[in-house]
Design a protein around this motif. Structure first.
Motif, PDB file in Angstrom:
ATOM      1  N   UNK A 120     -13.902   1.294   3.392  1.00  7.88           N
ATOM      2  CA  UNK A 120     -12.752   2.121   3.003  1.00  7.88           C
ATOM      3  C   UNK A 120     -12.305   1.824   1.583  1.00  7.88           C
ATOM      4  N   UNK A 121     -12.332   0.562   1.204  1.00  8.14           N
ATOM      5  CA  UNK A 121     -11.945   0.196  -0.157  1.00  8.14           C
ATOM      6  C   UNK A 121     -12.542  -1.142  -0.560  1.00  8.14           C
ATOM      7  N   UNK A 122     -13.066  -1.182  -1.771  1.00  5.58           N
ATOM      8  CA  UNK A 122     -13.530  -2.428  -2.372  1.00  5.58           C
ATOM      9  C   UNK A 122     -12.515  -2.824  -3.436  1.00  5.58           C
TER      10      UNK A 122
ATOM     11  N   UNK B 141      -1.503  -1.842   2.871  1.00  5.74           N
ATOM     12  CA  UNK B 141      -2.683  -1.432   3.627  1.00  5.74           C
ATOM     13  C   UNK B 141      -3.134  -0.037   3.215  1.00  5.74           C
ATOM     14  N   UNK B 142      -2.187   0.825   2.885  1.00  8.42           N
ATOM     15  CA  UNK B 142      -2.497   2.221   2.553  1.00  8.42           C
ATOM     16  C   UNK B 142      -2.706   2.448   1.060  1.00  8.42           C
ATOM     17  N   UNK B 143      -3.284   1.464   0.377  1.00  7.77           N
ATOM     18  CA  UNK B 143      -3.742   1.637  -1.013  1.00  7.77           C
ATOM     19  C   UNK B 143      -2.622   1.831  -2.032  1.00  7.77           C
ATOM     20  N   UNK B 144      -1.434   1.370  -1.736  1.00  6.44           N
ATOM     21  CA  UNK B 144      -0.374   1.463  -2.755  1.00  6.44           C
ATOM     22  C   UNK B 144      -0.512   0.330  -3.753  1.00  6.44           C
ATOM     23  N   UNK B 145      -1.561  -0.440  -3.580  1.00  6.69           N
ATOM     24  CA  UNK B 145      -1.861  -1.471  -4.563  1.00  6.69           C
ATOM     25  C   UNK B 145      -1.173  -2.793  -4.316  1.00  6.69           C
ATOM     26  N   UNK B 146      -1.247  -3.658  -5.306  1.00  6.51           N
ATOM     27  CA  UNK B 146      -0.632  -4.978  -5.231  1.00  6.51           C
ATOM     28  C   UNK B 146       0.880  -4.827  -5.217  1.00  6.51           C
TER      29      UNK B 146
END
Length: 231
Positions: A183-185, A222-227
């Motif tokens: 899903x994400x690297x 978890x939903x890619x909102x970043x750090x």
């Protein structure tokens, strides 16, 4: 030692449980049992409420026991170690449920079970990862090499949707459990000079935290909102 979360007092000093160093420790999700393993592959099970020794299993793995994980339904637990072997036991009657044998060529540093108790993930020091069925013990997917080497920690979200896998040199990836796809690297999420050794996910499956051997902690969405935060 058993320590109270409420006031940090020592509830029980178990003393010397093994002659060899303790290398694996796990509490069952229902808070009934404590599992302890040592570098010689020995295993013991204690009752948390009474602090009494319930079962001394003896040597259950060749080499050191490096990790232990109970299923979220508190029915069974898995142990794995330095020789790439894995076994499953019943928490209530201590019986061996399944001997997986040697399932990895390298040392198994991390194993985890999804919150629905359906899947077991195993990984080794060479960066390889596998997915198994908890109920039948069948290999569902061999993900092959997901990190350059040394998978130190894995964690699934409580909704059993995603799996996070951390590796050496700060690497971090996220997998979709249902589709078995990457899903994400995150790349070298902690830079290239440190290894991510631990990862925990919030109970609401919205955030997760990673820590490295350089003493740093980071919070992520978890939903890619970043750090979210660098501690």
């Amino acid at each position: 030692k058993q320590i109270s979360v409420a006031d940090s007092s020592i509830v029980k000093d178990y003393g010397k449980v093994f002659k060899a160093p303790i290398t694996a420790l796990e509490c069952s999700p229902d808070s009934r049992f404590l599992l302890v393993g040592d570098e010689n592959g020995n295993l013991k099970q204690f009752d948390v409420e009474t602090q009494k020794l319930m079962k001394s299993y003896g040597k259950v793995l060749p080499g050191a026991m490096l990790t232990c994980a109970a299923t979220p339904d508190s029915a069974t637990f898995f142990v794995a170690g330095s020789q790439g072997h894995c076994k499953q036991f019943c928490l209530n009657d201590y019986a061996t449920v399944r001997d997986y044998g040697k399932i990895h060529k390298g040392s198994i540093f991390s194993i985890c079970v999804t919150a629905d108790s359906n899947y077991l993930f195993t990984s080794d020091k060479y960066g390889y990862m596998k997915q198994w069925g908890v109920k039948d013990g069948n290999l569902i997917k061999d993900y092959s090499k997901v990190h350059e080497r040394f998978i130190y920690a894995m964690a699934t979200t409580p909704d059993s949707r995603y799996l996070f896998v951390t590796g050496n040199r700060g690497c971090l990836v996220q997998w979709d459990i249902r589709s078995q796809t990457l899903r994400k690297d995150y790349g070298r999420a902690h830079g290239g000079d440190t290894d991510i050794c631990e990862i925990v996910v919030s109970p609401n499956s919205k955030h997760f935290w990673t820590s490295d051997d350089g003493g740093s902690i980071k919070e992520w969405s978890v939903e890619f909102e970043g750090l979210q935060r660098d501690y």
